[in-house]
Design an enzyme around this catalytic site. Structure first.
Site, PDB file in Angstrom:
ATOM      1  N   TYR A 272       0.821  -1.213   0.000  1.00 37.47           N
ATOM      2  CA  TYR A 272       0.000   0.000   0.000  1.00 37.47           C
ATOM      3  C   TYR A 272       0.852   1.259   0.000  1.00 37.47           C
ATOM      4  CZ  TYR A 272      -2.924  -3.797   1.527  1.00 37.47           C
ATOM      5  OH  TYR A 272      -3.540  -5.008   1.613  1.00 37.47           O
TER       6      TYR A 272
ATOM      7  N   TYR B  75     -12.839  -6.554   4.820  1.00 40.32           N
ATOM      8  CA  TYR B  75     -11.592  -6.680   4.057  1.00 40.32           C
ATOM      9  C   TYR B  75     -11.369  -8.162   3.758  1.00 40.32           C
ATOM     10  CZ  TYR B  75      -6.804  -6.882   2.563  1.00 40.32           C
ATOM     11  OH  TYR B  75      -5.677  -7.144   1.820  1.00 40.32           O
TER      12      TYR B  75
ATOM     13  N   ASP C 160     -14.743 -15.634   6.350  1.00 42.90           N
ATOM     14  CA  ASP C 160     -13.321 -15.327   6.134  1.00 42.90           C
ATOM     15  C   ASP C 160     -12.661 -15.201   7.504  1.00 42.90           C
ATOM     16  OD1 ASP C 160     -10.836 -14.273   5.664  1.00 42.90           O
ATOM     17  OD2 ASP C 160     -11.501 -12.722   4.270  1.00 42.90           O
TER      18      ASP C 160
HETATM   19  C1  PLP Z   1      -5.117 -10.479   5.391  1.00 43.62           C
HETATM   20  C2  PLP Z   1      -6.487 -10.895   5.041  1.00 43.62           C
HETATM   21  C3  PLP Z   1      -6.791 -11.423   3.774  1.00 43.62           C
HETATM   22  C4  PLP Z   1      -5.747 -11.537   2.671  1.00 43.62           C
HETATM   23  O1  PLP Z   1      -4.718 -12.393   3.005  1.00 43.62           O
HETATM   24  P1  PLP Z   1      -3.305 -12.297   2.221  1.00 43.62           P
HETATM   25  O2  PLP Z   1      -2.519 -13.449   2.733  1.00 43.62           O
HETATM   26  O3  PLP Z   1      -2.728 -10.956   2.591  1.00 43.62           O
HETATM   27  O4  PLP Z   1      -3.604 -12.373   0.770  1.00 43.62           O
HETATM   28  C5  PLP Z   1      -8.084 -11.819   3.525  1.00 43.62           C
HETATM   29  N1  PLP Z   1      -9.041 -11.705   4.448  1.00 43.62           N
HETATM   30  C6  PLP Z   1      -8.792 -11.219   5.688  1.00 43.62           C
HETATM   31  C7  PLP Z   1      -9.893 -11.148   6.698  1.00 43.62           C
HETATM   32  C8  PLP Z   1      -7.522 -10.778   6.015  1.00 43.62           C
HETATM   33  O5  PLP Z   1      -7.274 -10.265   7.230  1.00 43.62           O
END
Ligand code: PLP
Length: 434
Positions: A26, A153, A254
């Site tokens: 970023y 995110y 997620d």
């Molecule tokens: C960090 C993160 C991602 C992405 O993971 P990377 O290994 O950086 O590609 C996806 N979802 C959540 C909730 C995250 O915190």
């Protein structure tokens, strides 16, 4: 031992060479602020090239839950190295992948019985989205829209970016390139506050209005990480599960940030007693040693996906199920489960509450919140990155604030004195802004 002046000069040299060639996360090219060179890490501390030792209050972005150079994790990698560093996963398999998958199936919420290994969190989210869309193809329906919530995110690849918060997730910049998904408001109320149906009416209406088009709902359970460091009521998540059941659509959790105890439960879903249909883990999966993530799904999803016209899940990263990563992930999970991790996380939670609560008295602070081993000081104005980084390092702590958020998620072995140091470093940033 090098002379301190030599070390400072060596650190400056590295920073300058870095600036000439490297992109950082970023950041523009060159980055606005020089990166800080690190030469070594052990326990919960980083040794900077200039000789300073600082506590890592970030766990290298949620990942290093056991700290650095843990003897058990180091041994897992070196032992595996003597057998093989990598082997392709197309048509071949190995004990590490099998044992890690078995552990994940056992530890994650009931029903998640099949594991796809990806090489990063973002890719795990891509795979989850692909599974969800392909599941509906297998049923002879074309459902390609997802519902998510604001302030989320899910990663930086295009599929993941399309379900990130539309304002902070750069939707305006990429406009037509991103899939058009549906956004409900940021989940409320806060964690621990009473939830009722009025908190979820907009999401409910989206599901009603777009019935027949929606493949599933994707969200971060209970803790929204990089999209705002917010903690929302477990009742909200339980209700999302009920609504997905009612509409016969998939729930994708997620857990890439929340997984492996960070929020006080092993997984965020455990706060609500919820089993998703698809779940992503990453970050702390390998204890912060190597890049690996996984997407788990139910047998129903697996069957649906496999009935689609392709007859297969069309994804297969080159480094899928990397044996070194699998070996250290197994060791990290066994280390976590083999200790009283709940007590450790509760101890950190208490220390962060104690240390951060006084900061809410400052007019520069909008909110202070703590859940599990996560402490957040939301400032009234954006944090001055250069000034705050200087103040933090002087206080002996590495943190990486963003926007108005000054926050910490320390490694679990961080002791009470080190936690107090983290809190006073955060206090120094608040003082600097007051
Ligand atoms: C960090 C993160 C991602 C992405 O993971 P990377 O290994 O950086 O590609 C996806 N979802 C959540 C909730 C995250 O915190």
């Amino acid at each position: 031992m090098a002379h301190p002046d030599d070390r400072a000069a060596a650190a400056r040299d590295l920073a300058e060479r870095d600036r000439a060639v490297l992109w950082h996360p970023y950041a523009p090219m060159p980055a606005a602020l020089d990166a800080v060179p690190v030469v070594r890490a052990a326990g919960v501390e980083l040794e900077l090239a200039d000789g300073r030792i600082v506590i890592d209050g970030m766990s290298s972005w949620w990942a290093a839950i056991h700290g650095y150079r843990h003897p058990v994790l180091d041994a897992a990698v070196t032992d595996q190295l003597e057998r093989m560093a990598h082997v392709m996963f197309g048509g071949l398999t190995h004990r590490g992948a099998i044992e890690l998958a078995e552990r994940l199936v056992a530890l994650t919420p009931a029903g998640l019985d099949h594991v796809f290994f990806a090489d990063s969190g973002s890719v795990a989210v891509e795979v989850a989205v692909k599974m969800a869309l392909q599941f509906w193809r297998g049923r002879g329906e074309r459902r390609e829209r997802l519902v998510t919530v604001r302030s989320g995110y899910h990663g930086d690849t295009f599929g993941a970016m399309a379900v990130c918060d539309p304002e902070t997730g750069m939707h305006s910049m990429f406009g037509d390139v991103l899939a058009r998904h549906l956004f409900a408001p940021t989940p409320t109320p806060s964690f621990g506050e009473p939830f009722d149906r009025s908190h979820i009416v907009e999401l409910e209406q989206l599901l009603d209005t777009h019935r027949g088009e929606i493949a599933g709902v994707i969200l971060e359970p209970v803790v929204q990480g990089a999209g705002g460091m917010r903690f929302y009521a477990a009742g909200y998540l339980a209700e999302v599960r009920a609504l997905c059941d009612h509409h016969g659509i998939l729930l994708i959790a997620d857990e890439i940030a929340t997984g492996f105890g960070r929020s006080g439960a092993l997984f965020g879903c455990d706060h609500a007693g919820v089993s998703p249909d698809i779940m992503c883990v990453g970050k702390a999966l390998t204890g912060g040693y190597l890049t690996m993530a996984a997407t788990l799904c139910t047998t129903e999803v697996a069957h649906g996906v496999s009935q689609a016209e392709s007859g297969a899940l069309m994804h297969g990263p080159t480094f899928m199920a990397n044996p070194l990563a699998a070996a250290v992930a197994i060791a990290s999970i066994d280390l976590l489960i083999g200790q009283r991790w709940q007590d450790e996380v509760r101890r950190i939670e208490a220390a962060l509450r104690r240390g951060l609560a006084p900061l809410s008295a400052s007019p520069a602070v909008a909110d202070v919140r703590v859940l599990g081993a996560i402490g957040v000081v939301e400032m009234a104005e954006p944090v001055d990155m250069a000034a705050s980084q200087r103040a933090l390092l002087e206080a002996g702590v590495w943190l990486r604030p963003f926007g108005r958020l000054l926050y910490t998620m320390p490694p679990y072995p961080t002791d009470d004195a080190q936690l107090a140091t983290i809190c006073s470093a955060m206090g120094a940033v608040v003082d600097g802004a007051s």
